[in-house]
Motif scaffolding. Structure first.
Motif, PDB file in Angstrom:
ATOM      1  N   GLY A   3       0.906  -1.077   0.002  1.00 53.62           N
ATOM      2  CA  GLY A   3       0.098  -0.165   0.033  1.00 53.62           C
ATOM      3  C   GLY A   3       0.893   1.181   0.031  1.00 53.62           C
ATOM      4  N   LYS A   4       0.434   2.242   0.126  1.00 55.68           N
ATOM      5  CA  LYS A   4       0.605   3.655   0.334  1.00 55.68           C
ATOM      6  C   LYS A   4       0.576   4.096   1.745  1.00 55.68           C
ATOM      7  N   TYR A   5       1.816   4.873   2.279  1.00 52.92           N
ATOM      8  CA  TYR A   5       1.955   5.347   3.602  1.00 52.92           C
ATOM      9  C   TYR A   5       2.350   6.721   3.721  1.00 52.92           C
ATOM     10  N   LEU A   6       1.834   7.443   4.638  1.00 49.34           N
ATOM     11  CA  LEU A   6       2.056   8.840   4.552  1.00 49.34           C
ATOM     12  C   LEU A   6       2.767   9.206   5.993  1.00 49.34           C
ATOM     13  N   PHE A   7       3.885   9.863   5.740  1.00 49.51           N
ATOM     14  CA  PHE A   7       4.595  10.382   7.094  1.00 49.51           C
ATOM     15  C   PHE A   7       4.714  11.927   6.781  1.00 49.51           C
ATOM     16  N   GLU A  44      -5.466   8.668   8.670  1.00 51.97           N
ATOM     17  CA  GLU A  44      -5.864   9.001  10.210  1.00 51.97           C
ATOM     18  C   GLU A  44      -5.050   9.810  10.686  1.00 51.97           C
ATOM     19  N   TRP A  45      -3.732   9.815  10.875  1.00 51.70           N
ATOM     20  CA  TRP A  45      -2.819  10.567  11.559  1.00 51.70           C
ATOM     21  C   TRP A  45      -3.004  12.051  11.154  1.00 51.70           C
ATOM     22  N   LEU A  46      -3.069  12.345   9.799  1.00 52.78           N
ATOM     23  CA  LEU A  46      -3.287  13.673   9.371  1.00 52.78           C
ATOM     24  C   LEU A  46      -4.673  14.146  10.023  1.00 52.78           C
ATOM     25  N   GLN A  47      -5.799  13.496   9.919  1.00 51.96           N
ATOM     26  CA  GLN A  47      -7.002  13.865  10.368  1.00 51.96           C
ATOM     27  C   GLN A  47      -7.284  14.015  11.934  1.00 51.96           C
ATOM     28  N   CYS A  51      -2.259  15.476  15.176  1.00 49.45           N
ATOM     29  CA  CYS A  51      -1.611  16.073  14.069  1.00 49.45           C
ATOM     30  C   CYS A  51      -1.554  17.609  13.910  1.00 49.45           C
ATOM     31  N   TYR A  52      -0.706  18.299  14.556  1.00 46.63           N
ATOM     32  CA  TYR A  52      -0.697  19.790  14.517  1.00 46.63           C
ATOM     33  C   TYR A  52       0.243  19.848  13.076  1.00 46.63           C
ATOM     34  N   VAL A 145      -3.951   6.019  16.528  1.00 49.60           N
ATOM     35  CA  VAL A 145      -4.604   5.949  15.089  1.00 49.60           C
ATOM     36  C   VAL A 145      -3.911   4.726  14.442  1.00 49.60           C
ATOM     37  N   ASP A 146      -4.359   4.504  13.170  1.00 49.98           N
ATOM     38  CA  ASP A 146      -3.632   3.619  12.290  1.00 49.98           C
ATOM     39  C   ASP A 146      -2.327   4.079  12.223  1.00 49.98           C
ATOM     40  N   SER A 147      -1.463   3.069  12.612  1.00 49.94           N
ATOM     41  CA  SER A 147       0.036   3.379  12.560  1.00 49.94           C
ATOM     42  C   SER A 147       0.901   2.326  12.060  1.00 49.94           C
ATOM     43  N   ILE A 148       1.797   2.478  11.124  1.00 46.12           N
ATOM     44  CA  ILE A 148       2.761   1.540  10.636  1.00 46.12           C
ATOM     45  C   ILE A 148       3.974   2.047  11.053  1.00 46.12           C
ATOM     46  N   LEU A 149       4.901   1.209  11.888  1.00 44.19           N
ATOM     47  CA  LEU A 149       6.145   1.490  12.349  1.00 44.19           C
ATOM     48  C   LEU A 149       7.141   0.793  11.700  1.00 44.19           C
TER      49      LEU A 149
END
Length: 172
Positions: A3-7, A44-47, A51-52, A145-149
């Motif tokens: 998939g795709k993941y956002l940092f 989910e992190w962005l929302q 997340c500031y 939230v949904d997290s991928i480490l």
């Protein structure tokens, strides 16, 4: 799992800045923390309220190698099963009856986990603070939230960079 993941970061991303994971409690030091990316909402992190979005922040979108080995955790029961193999110690329990009364009470062996997996993906019920299974909380509930480490960043490649204005237009 592919998939795709956002940092999201205020700093320019460089793979060389990622440090190996080191055990700390329910969240380790190091690794690369991402959240599942979707075109409509970012992640989910962005929302989340956590997340500031600082002025000048950028979003880095990654894609994983289809052969990446994930430890997937979606339910509290699955999260507790992770403890069978990766729990180092319990740090806080109720002195009267030994019950759990707080989150983040487990020290987890992420260093060992990193020897076996490229990443751990924790989501759904496993990151919900109020969910229990047989009176026990998920050791990952404080991930929120949904997290991928990512332990092994050789299994991902940077495919896009989202500028601040794009990120802020996605954040609701």
């Amino acid at each position: 799992m592919n998939g795709k993941y956002l940092f999201v970061s205020r700093h320019e991303f460089k793979f060389s800045d990622i440090k190996p994971v080191r055990n700390r409690h329910s969240k380790p030091f190091g690794g690369l923390w991402t959240s599942s990316f979707c075109e409509e909402a970012g992640s989910e992190w962005l929302q989340s309220q956590l997340c500031y979005l600082a002025d000048g922040a950028k979003g880095y979108v990654f894609e994983s190698d289809p052969n990446s080995k994930f430890l997937n955790v979606d339910t509290v029961a699955e999260a507790l099963a992770v403890l069978d193999e990766y729990c180092i110690e319990k740090t806080t329990m109720n002195r009267r009856d030994g019950s759990e009364y707080a989150l983040g009470i487990y020290k987890i062996d992420f260093e060992l986990m990193a020897e076996r997996f490229d990443a751990i993906h924790v989501k759904g019920e496993a990151v919900q603070i109020y969910k229990q299974h047989h009176g026990r909380y998920s050791p990952f509930a404080d991930w929120s939230v949904d997290s991928i480490l990512w332990f092994n960043t050789e299994r991902i490649k940077l495919i896009d960079t989202l500028e601040y204005h794009t990120l802020s237009s996605l954040k609701r």
